[in-house]
Design an enzyme around this catalytic site. Sequence first.
Site, PDB file in Angstrom:
ATOM      1  N   ASP A 177      -6.644  -6.420   4.306  1.00 46.00           N
ATOM      2  CA  ASP A 177      -5.988  -5.112   4.316  1.00 46.00           C
ATOM      3  C   ASP A 177      -6.032  -4.553   5.726  1.00 46.00           C
ATOM      4  OD1 ASP A 177      -5.041  -2.571   3.755  1.00 46.00           O
ATOM      5  OD2 ASP A 177      -6.771  -1.960   2.552  1.00 46.00           O
ATOM      6  N   GLY A 178      -4.824  -4.341   6.297  1.00 49.54           N
ATOM      7  CA  GLY A 178      -4.735  -3.724   7.603  1.00 49.54           C
ATOM      8  C   GLY A 178      -3.987  -4.582   8.607  1.00 49.54           C
ATOM      9  N   GLY A 213       1.104  -2.131   4.132  1.00 48.43           N
ATOM     10  CA  GLY A 213       1.727  -0.819   4.019  1.00 48.43           C
ATOM     11  C   GLY A 213       2.995  -0.744   4.822  1.00 48.43           C
ATOM     12  N   SER A 214       2.843  -0.560   6.140  1.00 52.42           N
ATOM     13  CA  SER A 214       4.024  -0.357   6.980  1.00 52.42           C
ATOM     14  C   SER A 214       4.961  -1.559   6.983  1.00 52.42           C
ATOM     15  CB  SER A 214       3.614   0.035   8.400  1.00 52.42           C
ATOM     16  OG  SER A 214       2.439  -0.609   8.795  1.00 52.42           O
ATOM     17  N   MET A 250      -9.002   8.168  -0.085  1.00 49.00           N
ATOM     18  CA  MET A 250      -9.857   8.573   1.045  1.00 49.00           C
ATOM     19  C   MET A 250     -10.369   9.975   0.813  1.00 49.00           C
ATOM     20  SD  MET A 250      -7.601   7.160   4.225  1.00 49.00           S
ATOM     21  CE  MET A 250      -6.617   5.651   4.106  1.00 49.00           C
ATOM     22  N   HIS A 257      -1.182  -1.138  -4.181  1.00 45.54           N
ATOM     23  CA  HIS A 257      -2.482  -0.822  -3.589  1.00 45.54           C
ATOM     24  C   HIS A 257      -2.535   0.687  -3.345  1.00 45.54           C
ATOM     25  CE1 HIS A 257      -6.034  -1.853  -1.101  1.00 45.54           C
ATOM     26  NE2 HIS A 257      -5.588  -0.958  -0.215  1.00 45.54           N
ATOM     27  N   SER A 315       0.837  -1.199   0.000  1.00 47.10           N
ATOM     28  CA  SER A 315       0.000   0.000   0.000  1.00 47.10           C
ATOM     29  C   SER A 315       0.871   1.247   0.000  1.00 47.10           C
ATOM     30  CB  SER A 315      -0.891   0.016   1.243  1.00 47.10           C
ATOM     31  OG  SER A 315      -1.433   1.314   1.402  1.00 47.10           O
ATOM     32  N   ASP A 355      -4.672   3.668  -1.741  1.00 46.24           N
ATOM     33  CA  ASP A 355      -5.740   3.984  -0.793  1.00 46.24           C
ATOM     34  C   ASP A 355      -6.290   5.378  -1.064  1.00 46.24           C
ATOM     35  OD1 ASP A 355      -6.026   1.683   0.936  1.00 46.24           O
ATOM     36  OD2 ASP A 355      -3.963   2.089   1.561  1.00 46.24           O
ATOM     37  N   MET A 379     -11.689  -5.916   5.471  1.00 44.70           N
ATOM     38  CA  MET A 379     -10.786  -5.023   6.216  1.00 44.70           C
ATOM     39  C   MET A 379     -10.440  -5.661   7.557  1.00 44.70           C
ATOM     40  SD  MET A 379     -10.099  -2.415   4.344  1.00 44.70           S
ATOM     41  CE  MET A 379      -9.146  -1.550   5.626  1.00 44.70           C
ATOM     42  N   MET A 429     -12.131   4.425  -0.442  1.00 42.13           N
ATOM     43  CA  MET A 429     -12.801   4.678   0.836  1.00 42.13           C
ATOM     44  C   MET A 429     -13.478   6.035   0.720  1.00 42.13           C
ATOM     45  SD  MET A 429      -9.733   3.194   3.208  1.00 42.13           S
ATOM     46  CE  MET A 429      -8.560   3.322   1.865  1.00 42.13           C
ATOM     47  N   HIS A 436      -8.358   1.229  -3.883  1.00 41.55           N
ATOM     48  CA  HIS A 436      -9.280   0.987  -2.774  1.00 41.55           C
ATOM     49  C   HIS A 436      -9.969   2.300  -2.444  1.00 41.55           C
ATOM     50  CE1 HIS A 436      -9.568  -0.134   1.821  1.00 41.55           C
ATOM     51  NE2 HIS A 436     -10.752  -0.030   1.254  1.00 41.55           N
ATOM     52  N   GLY A 490      -0.680   1.463   9.706  1.00 38.54           N
ATOM     53  CA  GLY A 490       0.036   1.250  10.956  1.00 38.54           C
ATOM     54  C   GLY A 490      -0.791   0.793  12.134  1.00 38.54           C
TER      55      GLY A 490
END
Length: 225
Positions: free
Chosen positions: A178-179, A200-201, A42, A38, A13, A40, A142, A73, A71, A150
């Site tokens: 995801d997450g 991501g992180s 928002m 990916h 991500s 994100d 999710m 959101m 994605h 994070g």
Amino acid sequence: MSTSPRPVVVAPSILSADFARLADEAERMKASGADWLHVDVMDGHFVPNLTVGPPVVKALRGVSELPLDCHLMIEDPFAYAPRFVDAGAHGITFHVEVGGDLRGLCERIRAAGVRAGAALKPATPPDAVFDLLDVLDMVLVMTVEPGFGGQAYMADMGPKISAVREAIGERPVDLQVDGGLNPETVRHAAAAGANVIVAGSAVFRAPDAAAAIEALRAGASAYPA
Ligand code: DX5
Ligand code: ZN
């Protein structure tokens, strides 16, 4: 336990990337073995955060060969999905919580040659996507509350991942998580049936992104789909 024949996909991500060097970051992910990027998106309404829109997807499309997994959101995917199609998205995932004609939205995305995905926030039950499975390419469960990178993986999403995987059955539908995914938590998600891993992180903050991607792939493959 999963019975899907779908291959494992690792999708870093860019939310955790250095936004001032996005082209370099995309190249670094490609060189490190990422399958997709990916993205994100928002809108500050559906989630309490703001990120990027179609111009950034278009710019990434121009500098990276990696498929762009968008994605959304956002409260109004009906208005904005066509812009992400035009920008060069490989896949567009909307949230089912927005309501409305989601079947029609999937059909329009797919008619443009783009993959359609439907995402579930942690509190949304798995059956919210069951009626759409015949027009979907992917379901996203999710494993954090959407909005920020994070956060800690929600292990209590395991039964929901399993329920979606069971409903998918033999359909050619991917199951994304995801997450909070890292080389440890990915094993839990994959055991429940996930085959597309967003991180991501765990990738961008790792000292060695290639090793992190490989560890995620190995963890997700430890439970053959
Ligand atoms: C959260 C986003 C995620 C996020 C994941 O709303 O959808 O894609 O970037 O970040 P990590 O892997 O750090 O939890
Ligand atoms: Zn995401």
